[in-house]
Design a protein around this motif. Structure first.
Motif, PDB file in Angstrom:
ATOM      1  N   ALA A   1       0.854  -1.188   0.000  1.00  9.84           N
ATOM      2  CA  ALA A   1       0.000   0.000   0.000  1.00  9.84           C
ATOM      3  C   ALA A   1       0.888   1.235   0.000  1.00  9.84           C
ATOM      4  CB  ALA A   1      -0.897  -0.009   1.229  1.00  9.84           C
ATOM      5  N   HIS A   2       0.367   2.347  -0.477  1.00  9.66           N
ATOM      6  CA  HIS A   2       1.162   3.581  -0.541  1.00  9.66           C
ATOM      7  C   HIS A   2       1.393   4.176   0.846  1.00  9.66           C
ATOM      8  CE1 HIS A   2      -0.497   3.939  -4.897  1.00  9.66           C
ATOM      9  NE2 HIS A   2       0.505   3.086  -4.810  1.00  9.66           N
ATOM     10  N   GLY A   3       0.500   3.854   1.763  1.00  6.24           N
ATOM     11  CA  GLY A   3       0.673   4.243   3.156  1.00  6.24           C
ATOM     12  C   GLY A   3      -0.060   3.236   4.017  1.00  6.24           C
ATOM     13  N   ALA A   4       0.579   2.784   5.098  1.00  5.97           N
ATOM     14  CA  ALA A   4      -0.071   1.806   5.979  1.00  5.97           C
ATOM     15  C   ALA A   4       0.388   2.047   7.410  1.00  5.97           C
ATOM     16  CB  ALA A   4       0.261   0.376   5.546  1.00  5.97           C
TER      17      ALA A   4
ATOM     18  N   VAL B   1      -4.200   3.839  -0.814  1.00  8.53           N
ATOM     19  CA  VAL B   1      -3.699   3.633  -2.174  1.00  8.53           C
ATOM     20  C   VAL B   1      -4.297   4.724  -3.044  1.00  8.53           C
ATOM     21  CG1 VAL B   1      -3.683   2.141  -4.198  1.00  8.53           C
ATOM     22  CG2 VAL B   1      -3.413   1.139  -1.923  1.00  8.53           C
ATOM     23  N   SER B   2      -3.435   5.421  -3.784  1.00  7.51           N
ATOM     24  CA  SER B   2      -3.892   6.488  -4.673  1.00  7.51           C
ATOM     25  C   SER B   2      -3.227   6.316  -6.027  1.00  7.51           C
ATOM     26  CB  SER B   2      -3.543   7.857  -4.078  1.00  7.51           C
ATOM     27  OG  SER B   2      -4.063   8.898  -4.873  1.00  7.51           O
ATOM     28  N   ASN B   3      -4.023   6.231  -7.076  1.00  9.04           N
ATOM     29  CA  ASN B   3      -3.473   6.036  -8.416  1.00  9.04           C
ATOM     30  C   ASN B   3      -2.546   7.184  -8.793  1.00  9.04           C
ATOM     31  OD1 ASN B   3      -4.960   3.706  -8.596  1.00  9.04           O
ATOM     32  ND2 ASN B   3      -6.592   4.604  -9.840  1.00  9.04           N
TER      33      ASN B   3
ATOM     34  N   ASN C   1      -6.968  12.036  -8.645  1.00  5.41           N
ATOM     35  CA  ASN C   1      -6.518  10.646  -8.742  1.00  5.41           C
ATOM     36  C   ASN C   1      -7.372   9.777  -7.820  1.00  5.41           C
ATOM     37  OD1 ASN C   1      -4.558  12.353  -9.796  1.00  5.41           O
ATOM     38  ND2 ASN C   1      -2.881  10.964  -9.307  1.00  5.41           N
ATOM     39  N   GLU C   2      -7.841   8.651  -8.334  1.00  6.46           N
ATOM     40  CA  GLU C   2      -8.689   7.783  -7.519  1.00  6.46           C
ATOM     41  C   GLU C   2      -7.926   7.319  -6.279  1.00  6.46           C
ATOM     42  OE1 GLU C   2     -11.830   4.098  -7.978  1.00  6.46           O
ATOM     43  OE2 GLU C   2     -10.501   4.585  -9.650  1.00  6.46           O
TER      44      GLU C   2
ATOM     45  N   LEU D   1      -2.355   8.490   5.540  1.00  2.00           N
ATOM     46  CA  LEU D   1      -2.354   9.508   4.484  1.00  2.00           C
ATOM     47  C   LEU D   1      -1.114  10.393   4.567  1.00  2.00           C
ATOM     48  CD1 LEU D   1      -6.131  10.513   4.581  1.00  2.00           C
ATOM     49  CD2 LEU D   1      -4.914   9.715   2.547  1.00  2.00           C
ATOM     50  N   THR D   2      -0.729  10.745   5.768  1.00  2.00           N
ATOM     51  CA  THR D   2       0.446  11.605   5.952  1.00  2.00           C
ATOM     52  C   THR D   2       1.713  10.915   5.483  1.00  2.00           C
ATOM     53  OG1 THR D   2      -0.646  12.624   7.867  1.00  2.00           O
ATOM     54  CG2 THR D   2       1.724  12.972   7.648  1.00  2.00           C
ATOM     55  N   LEU D   3       1.778   9.593   5.633  1.00  2.00           N
ATOM     56  CA  LEU D   3       2.967   8.838   5.210  1.00  2.00           C
ATOM     57  C   LEU D   3       2.975   8.527   3.718  1.00  2.00           C
ATOM     58  CD1 LEU D   3       3.343   6.156   8.062  1.00  2.00           C
ATOM     59  CD2 LEU D   3       4.292   8.457   7.954  1.00  2.00           C
ATOM     60  N   SER D   4       1.812   8.583   3.073  1.00  2.00           N
ATOM     61  CA  SER D   4       1.668   8.034   1.720  1.00  2.00           C
ATOM     62  C   SER D   4       2.295   8.877   0.622  1.00  2.00           C
ATOM     63  CB  SER D   4       0.185   7.848   1.405  1.00  2.00           C
ATOM     64  OG  SER D   4      -0.463   9.117   1.312  1.00  2.00           O
TER      65      SER D   4
END
Length: 714
Positions: free
Chosen positions: A27-30, A45-47, A109-110, A138-141
């Motif tokens: 995941a982009h951030g977890a 996850v953000s495209n 972006n989705e 979200l802050t880490l992503s």
């Protein structure tokens, strides 16, 4: 193998741990967040490319609870988690509301945020922890998110604010308030209260904002160690295009927004938009979605400028005036209670239905299965806004609005032992131009009173708005749909004449100060009091009696050791009682029996039957019974539920009886007196003694009447 990072703080007397780098690494951030022994996993996850052909930010927030978190197996046939529960939907919305405004404008972006409850210690509710974990992920992503966000639950127990009360402590609290925001501003509030003052409610909001600051600091500290590189995203600059469109349409747009009727105004604005699209789109010009987006921004600016400059709103009202109100009750003849509440172009038809314990909703949750006896459902059909659209399962918005109205009304309901009914309220929005959830609150209050539900006090709700430009601001009472969409704050307040029962706030920008919120609350109080006065023209309190079509419930207690006898083997006895009397019977574990029917005779028959099983008939008492069998030596009478006794031929009448059938026959209703029991335990009854007693009473009354006539003659 794992490069883990963690932050640990003590918050509200318990340890909070935020950890990343070990779970969900793709995941982009977890973030794995633990508070006490409650643990949630939040992922983002953000495209990397924007979604084509859309003019909105495609953000989805999914909160889910796994039953294994509490050591339970799901109920039902499939034994696995299925579609989102109402609670999961509400918490998903709770997380979405403070994070959505913090994404950089223009980001399309989705993006999907998924929060999963993995462990629940039954002491710390996972909802606030889920908000904290989502903010951290979200802050880490690396996505363009202007956070982090902090969150806290605030209780009010014994006159003191309490940070993150334990689940059991909430039973003693007069307030359940969840607040979220950034280091500088409050962004979201959701609450239920026991008629608290505006000062206490505002104090709770600021208390929560103060005490979630350590959360924000912990997330920033974790981001310093583990955050991904920020994505390269620059918001598009359409300022030049905005000036060109404004020069073309400003006059027409201002004129359109002087039209007070919603449908006509929308049509006029549509024509102005069409003019802008024709001028600025086409081959070699701007994209249609871009022009439409800039036009929407100009709409907001024109409306905001007008209000700030003139103090006059779209429909001609000043800042504090509430739209005209019409309240009606008893509009549907066969329902138990009904109301039609109309405020301007917003209208709610609300119906109350009363049921028995059999109608309670069984809710399967992490904390166990429990029953809910108050249901409030909100429906928003497309015709309410003049559109043709999808009909089907209620969406997230409908679930959320229904729960807001539920929180507003719930504190005013009678205790279950005082009013042992299951209550269902349904709000059908038949017209909408802003604040339909608050119309539901008002209509629900009226429909409950019309049904005879003894609520403590009527409840009314009002939606407030805000426009803030620099140092200038305007607080709007009873906002329209356009003022909601184009303003900076949606601020819903519900309550009675004594205080607030529910407060919901969504703020789209930073900079709204405590002073502004204080002004808004004070203005909302005035509006709420006005609405209550208008509602009082229809009904001021609950009707003294239930409607003729509503069920009646008689409640009494039996010894717990008699429950088995009333139910019978395999439920045989209780089924027979229900089938023969026509009444509904419910028996609780503490021996409380509730008998319900719209017919009083059916209730009495069932109550007498049950009491005959659990009680013994008293010697010397007179009972009404039915002759069930005639024999040569007397008649058998059913007189105490299922209990029969013999009236010997010598006890049928004062005169000598030759044949039993000369006096009674099967099916006759008779009065009998219990004389006692013979050597074999058989019940001995008498009709003769009853006749003698009746005759003596009659003779006594005749003598008394004659004496009174004599006195009068003298």
């Amino acid at each position: 193998m794992f490069e883990t990072h963690r932050e640990e703080i003590t918050w509200g007397g318990r340890k909070l741990v935020l950890e990343t780098g070990k779970v969900a690494r793709q995941a982009h951030g977890a973030v794995l967040a633990t508070y006490g022994e409650t643990t949630v996993l939040a992922t983002v996850v953000s495209n990397y490319e924007p979604k084509a052909g859309i003019d909105f930010f495609p953000l989805t927030v999914n909160y889910q609870e796994k039953y294994f978190a509490a050591g339970r197996i799901p109920g039902g046939y499939f034994k696995r988690e299925g579609q989102p529960t109402e609670r999961e939907t509400l918490i998903s919305r709770l997380i979405d509301r403070p994070i959505r405004p913090l994404f950089v404008e223009g980001y399309k972006n989705e993006t999907q945020v998924v929060i999963t409850t993995l462990s629940h210690d039954m002491e710390n509710d996972p909802d606030v922890l889920a908000m904290v974990a989502a903010s951290a992920a979200l802050t880490l992503s690396g996505v363009p998110f202007m956070g982090p966000v902090g969150a806290a639950r605030v209780g009010y127990i014994d006159g003191e604010y309490v940070l993150n009360p334990y689940v059991d402590d909430m039973k003693e609290s007069k307030l359940d308030l969840v607040v979220a925001g950034t280091a500088d501003a409050v962004l979201m509030v959701e609450s239920e209260a026991q008629e608290l003052s505006e000062e206490i409610m505002l104090g709770a909001v600021m208390f929560g904002h103060k005490y979630f600051q350590p959360i924000i600091n912990a997330i920033i500290a974790l981001a310093d160690k583990a955050a991904k590189e920020p994505r390269d995203f620059t918001p598009p600059d359409h300022s030049a295009l905005e000036k060109e469109i404004l020069a073309l349409v400003e006059k027409d747009l201002r004129a359109a927004y002087t039209i007070r009727e919603k449908t006509a105004r929308y049509a006029a604005v549509g024509e102005v938009k069409k003019k802008a699209l024709e001028a600025f789109t086409g081959e070699g010009k701007h994209d249609k979605l871009v022009v439409a987006g800039v036009f929407k921004e100009l709409e907001a600016k024109v409306v905001r400028w007008n209000i700030l400059d003139t103090g006059s709103r779209i429909d001609g009202r000043d800042l504090v005036t509430v739209r005209p109100i019409v309240s009606e009750v008893g509009i549907l003849p066969r329902t138990h209670g009904s109301a039609l509440f109309t405020r301007g172009e917003t209208q709610a038809m609300v119906v109350t239905t009363l049921g028995t314990a059999e109608d309670e909703q069984f809710i399967d949750s992490l904390t166990g299965t429990y029953k809910e006896n108050f249901l409030l459902h909100y429906n928003f059909p497309p015709f309410s806004v003049g559109e043709a659209g999808r009909m089907g399962r209620p969406g997230r918005r409908e679930v959320g609005h229904g729960k807001l109205a539920w929180r507003a009304v719930h504190p005013m309901l009678p205790e279950r032992h005082e009013f042992p009914y299951t209550i269902r309220v349904v709000s059908e929005i038949t017209e909408s131009n802003g604040s339909s959830s608050m119309a539901t609150v008002c209509g629900a209050s009226l429909a409950l009173m019309d049904a005879g539900v003894p609520i403590k006090r009527p409840v009314a709700g009002i939606a407030m708005g805000l426009i803030l430009e620099g140092e200038r601001y305007a607080v709007l009472s009873d906002i329209l749909g356009d003022e909601d969409h184009l303003g900076d704050m949606d601020f819903k307040v519900a309550g009675t004449a004594e205080g607030i029962t529910s407060l919901q706030m969504d703020i789209k920008i930073a900079g709204i100060t405590e002073e502004i919120m204080k002004v808004a609350l004070g203005q909302a109080k005035g509006g709420r009091e006005h609405i209550l006065d208008e509602m009082a023209k229809a009904l001021t309190s609950a009707r003294a009696e239930l409607g003729e079509h509503a069920p009646r419930i008689e409640s009494f207690k039996i010894p717990t050791d008699k429950i088995r006898e009333v139910i019978g083997t395999g439920g045989k006895v209780i089924r027979e009682i229900v089938e023969k009397t026509g009444a509904k019977v419910n028996i609780e574990d503490d021996g409380t029996v509730k008998v319900a029917s719209a017919n009083g005779e059916q209730i009495r028959a069932a109550v007498n039957w049950i009491k005959s099983i659990t009680q013994e008939p008293e010697l010397g008492m007179i009972y009404e019974g039915t002759v069930v069998k005639v024999v040569d030596f007397g008649a058998f009478v059913n007189f105490f539920g299922s209990r029969d006794g013999l009236v010997h031929i010598s006890q049928l009448a004062n005169n000598r009886v030759g044949k039993v059938t000369d006096v009674v026959k099967e099916g006759d209703k008779v009065k009998v007196k219990l004389l006692g029991f013979d050597d074999r335990g058989k019940t001995r009854l008498s009709m003769k003694v009853v006749d003698q007693a009746t005759g003596e009473d009659l003779e006594k009354k005749q003598k008394e009447a004659a004496a009174e006539e004599g006195d009068a003659a003298e």
